[in-house]
Every structure is written in C-alpha cells, then in structure tokens.
Enzyme design. Structure first.
Site, PDB file in Angstrom:
ATOM      1  N   TYR A 153      52.314  95.713  59.468  1.00  0.00           N
ATOM      2  CA  TYR A 153      53.143  96.313  58.421  1.00  0.00           C
ATOM      3  C   TYR A 153      54.049  97.348  59.061  1.00  0.00           C
ATOM      4  O   TYR A 153      53.586  98.258  59.752  1.00  0.00           O
ATOM      5  CB  TYR A 153      52.277  96.979  57.347  1.00  0.00           C
ATOM      6  CG  TYR A 153      53.085  97.568  56.217  1.00  0.00           C
ATOM      7  CD1 TYR A 153      53.711  96.746  55.285  1.00  0.00           C
ATOM      8  CD2 TYR A 153      53.247  98.946  56.092  1.00  0.00           C
ATOM      9  CE1 TYR A 153      54.464  97.280  54.250  1.00  0.00           C
ATOM     10  CE2 TYR A 153      53.994  99.499  55.053  1.00  0.00           C
ATOM     11  CZ  TYR A 153      54.599  98.652  54.136  1.00  0.00           C
ATOM     12  OH  TYR A 153      55.356  99.182  53.113  1.00  0.00           O
ATOM     13  N   ASP A 248      55.660 100.263  67.171  1.00  0.00           N
ATOM     14  CA  ASP A 248      55.610 101.043  65.940  1.00  0.00           C
ATOM     15  C   ASP A 248      54.398 101.966  65.981  1.00  0.00           C
ATOM     16  O   ASP A 248      53.259 101.546  65.769  1.00  0.00           O
ATOM     17  CB  ASP A 248      55.525 100.078  64.748  1.00  0.00           C
ATOM     18  CG  ASP A 248      55.458 100.798  63.415  1.00  0.00           C
ATOM     19  OD1 ASP A 248      55.404 102.042  63.404  1.00  0.00           O
ATOM     20  OD2 ASP A 248      55.446 100.101  62.380  1.00  0.00           O
ATOM     21  N   LYS A 276      54.379 110.097  60.046  1.00  0.00           N
ATOM     22  CA  LYS A 276      53.125 110.688  59.604  1.00  0.00           C
ATOM     23  C   LYS A 276      52.805 112.012  60.292  1.00  0.00           C
ATOM     24  O   LYS A 276      53.226 113.065  59.831  1.00  0.00           O
ATOM     25  CB  LYS A 276      51.992 109.671  59.757  1.00  0.00           C
ATOM     26  CG  LYS A 276      52.208 108.429  58.883  1.00  0.00           C
ATOM     27  CD  LYS A 276      51.013 107.519  58.854  1.00  0.00           C
ATOM     28  CE  LYS A 276      51.271 106.239  58.084  1.00  0.00           C
ATOM     29  NZ  LYS A 276      51.403 106.409  56.630  1.00  0.00           N
TER      30      LYS A 276
END
Length: 440
Positions: A153, A248, A276
């Site tokens: 994802y 990623d 994050k």
C-alpha cells in the site's frame, strides 16, 4: 488467569452518540475507512485524548494503544517536547505559504540521518509523497509503467489502487472504481518476495517500466519481512533495466533506528518516501533522493508538484522536536527489546492454546495472522481467518488493549510502552486465545 470475558463492557454512551452524529455528516462516520471497524465488528472508537502508551475514549475509558496513529506516534502520545514545540510555534503563526527556516532544520536532520537523500521535498501526506515520487520517476525515465507488489500500500493515488493492502485489503476491494482502465493498465503487480516474476515483467515490458515501488518491510498486508536478497535483487534489476527504485519508508523510516530501514537492510534506493514519524504526529511526509534526480522537480525542473501546506511551520516544529529525541542513548534498543518481549509472549500463548496462528515481526512492527501456514506474501496473508482475527480484536479491546481493527495492518510498539504494558498485553492475549481455542 481464567479464560473468561472480563467485565469490561464500559459505558460508551457518549461515544455512541458522537458516532451517530458523525454518520450524518461524515461518509461512514469516519475520514478513513478502516476506522469504521467494518471488518472487526463492534462500535468504532471515538478518542478524546492520549498520554504515553494510552488513549482515552469520549467516555473516559482507557486503552493501551498499539495502533499509535498507524505508526506515527513513536515517542508516545502528547510527548512533552513535541507538544511544547507546537504550542510555541502556534504563538508565532500557523501557516505562511512561504519558506521558513524550520523546513531547512528538519531537512537537515533527515539528510544527516540518511546521507543518500541529498535533496528533499516536503509534502503533507504519504500519498502525496509516493504519488510525487512516481511522477518524478516517470518524468526522468520518459517511461509510463510502474511495478508494485500485491498487498503493498502506497497511498490512495490512482496508480496504487490495484491489488493493494491496508484499507483495500480490509474491505476486500481488489480494483477501485474511479480509476481509469487506461491508467490501471500502467501498473504491474508482482508477488512480494518473488524476484522471478519481477524479472519476467521487465522482460515482457522491456524499456517501458519507469520504476519499482516497494515497502522495505511490508506492513500493509500485515507485517511481511523481505526475503534474503529480495531488496538487493530489485536494486540489481532496476539498474540493469534503466528503471528507478523507489523505497516507500512512510512506515519504516526512523522506526527501526535513527534513519532508514534501507541502511539496516543493505539497499539504497534512487528515491525514498518518508512520513508518519518525521512529523511527530502532525501531517508531514517527504520524498527525496540524489540531487541530480530531485533537481528535475519544479522550480528547477519540469516535473511539477506543489502544496499550500507543504512545509507547514506547526508540522515542521513537531517533526524537529521528534527527530531530535531519536538520538537518545538506548532509545531504539528499549523499543526493540519490548517488541521482542511481546512477540515471544504471543508465540508462547499461541503454542499453549494450540490456536492456528503466526506472528510476523520486524523490530517494533508485528502482526498476528490466524493461519497455520507461514506468511511471506499477500496470498499467504489472505489465507488468514479474518473472522478469528475479528474475535481476537474484540476480546483484546474488552481487556483494554487496542490493536489494529484489521487483519491486514501492523501493531506498533512505541518508546512509551513499558515491560509492564507488554506483560499485560501477553496475559490478555493468552486469555483471548484460550477462548478462541475452546471454540474449535
């Protein structure tokens, strides 16, 4: 401890009333799908505040938190240095739409920790970072195809929404309506940890693939570590075929140590995405890489990307305050020791109760899969008994432990979690697994 449901059906009347109002104004009552608890059942949480390793719902019920804002909260909720930095900046202004010195300070902290990121561009979300990195790769290589991995994802941009993990896996959405077929055809999917299929796709689409994008440790189909030589194999394949490697690290960046997972796993991407943790809990993400690549981004180059709130001073202040704390001696050792304590305890509880389950983990990331087979890719993850996970989730929640409301997400151990927190979690898991095992 007896394998009986504790009397933890706390009063949730205010939470229920708030969610009822939310359903009339917000789509599904939420602003991100997994929050709706559709795959695990029960009532979605309404959180009012957090402190350390705990969150508190609108009725004042305390929960030990392993979601940690989906990995963003490494240092615990309401970390004093972060909240103080935000408050101080708020007095000076919350948004200017032009450059501040704070952006340079946060960029310096990141590039010092990850030296192969020479230049960086801040954005406001992980989706923006990955979307922009792919656009840059396509612009530089003059190629259109993207190769990603089943169950990975990388945000909700159109190019990423086929065979994706996280919320799509949770809701069982394999293909997303609204993504033009012509665009979807430019995204190729391979099984995670399968270099043979990657090589085959490069042969079939010779000189057409702009980039591979990959999580260094898959964390959106549940946690699936990379097989030996998988990441280095991807590096070799991209170099040989003139494509770029995008890693990623929105989840893994600064989670395993003060830097990128790549530095531990022995690989170096052309472009890296971060998010994050670098925002200290505020909306911050970034993409970066070698200067020669990044200089193709506007205003220096023709690959356009912009954002009104990119480099927002509140977010930069929070990120600086977070990253400055990551050099504290023993910080990561303590986090990883507690994570190992949790994984060991869960595996012992599984063995004792004879429940068909696996625990996949890497450093402070982990997932319990309800399957009797090892999980090394998305196909393996999807074999899991999601109804059993839902039952486990609800039993743990009743015992005051908040895990991800999806089989296909990670649990996160933070610096705020203590050995006592871990032991309490393991005891709750043993109780819950006894109940599940008794239903066989």
């Amino acid at each position: 401890m007896n394998a009986t449901r504790p009397s933890l059906h706390r009063d949730r009347r205010r939470s229920r009333e708030i969610f009822d109002r939310a359903t009339k104004l917000l789509v599904g009552g939420v602003n991100s799908p997994v929050r709706a608890f559709r795959s695990v059942g029960g009532e979605p949480l309404i959180i009012e505040r957090g402190e350390g390793s705990y969150i508190y719902d609108a009725d004042g019920n305390q929960l030990l938190d392993y979601v940690c804002s989906w990995g963003a909260i490494l240092l615990g909720h309401a970390n004093p240095a972060i909240t103080a930095a935000i408050a101080e900046q708020a007095k000076r202004g919350t948004s200017f739409g032009v450059t501040t010195e704070l952006e340079i300070e946060l960029a310096t902290l990141i590039t010092r920790a990850i030296p192969f990121i020479e230049k960086i561009r801040f954005v406001s979300s992980g989706t923006e970072a990955t979307m922009s990195a792919v656009r840059l790769a396509r612009g530089v290589t003059k190629r259109d195809f993207l190769l990603k991995f089943e169950g990975g994802y990388h945000g909700h941009a159109d190019s990423f929404l086929s065979q994706a993990g996280s919320g799509l896996a949770t809701l069982g959405i394999a293909e997303c309506p609204g993504v033009p077929q012509a665009l979807a055809e430019l995204t190729l999917n391979a099984p995670y940890n399968d270099l043979h299929v990657v090589e085959k796709l490069f042969a079939q689409h010779k000189n057409k693939i702009a980039a591979i994008i990959v999580e260094p440790i898959a964390a959106n189909m549940g946690v699936v570590p990379p097989a030996p030589k998988f990441l280095s194999g991807l590096r070799d394949i991209t170099k040989k075929n003139g494509a770029l490697l995008i890693i990623d690290e929105v989840i893994t960046g600064f989670r395993l140590h003060n830097g990128a997972a790549q530095q531990i796993l022995g690989v170096e991407a052309d472009l890296t995405t971060l998010g994050k943790i670098i925002g200290g809990g505020l909306p911050v993400a970034a993409y970066g890489g070698r200067a020669e690549l990044m200089d193709n981004v506007a205003p220096l180059g023709p690959v356009y990307q912009a954002g009104t709130l990119a480099g927002n001073p509140l977010a930069m202040s929070a990120g600086i305050a977070a990253l400055k704390q990551l050099t504290a001696p023993g910080l990561y050792e303590r986090i990883n020791q507690n994570a190992e304590r949790l994984v060991t305890g869960l595996r012992k509880a599984i063995a004792e109760t004879h429940v068909a389950a696996q625990v996949n983990a890497s450093h402070s990331l982990g997932t319990i899969f309800f399957t009797d087979q090892p999980v090394g890719d998305y196909v393996g993850a999807k074999r899991s008994d999601t109804q059993r996970y839902a039952r486990f989730f609800r039993e743990m929640l009743d015992r005051g432990i908040f895990l991800a409301p999806s089989q296909f997400e990670a649990a996160f151990v933070s610096a705020a979690h203590t050995a006592e927190d871990i032991d309490r979690t393991v005891a709750a898991a043993l109780d819950s697994l006894k109940l599940i095992g008794a239903e066989n």
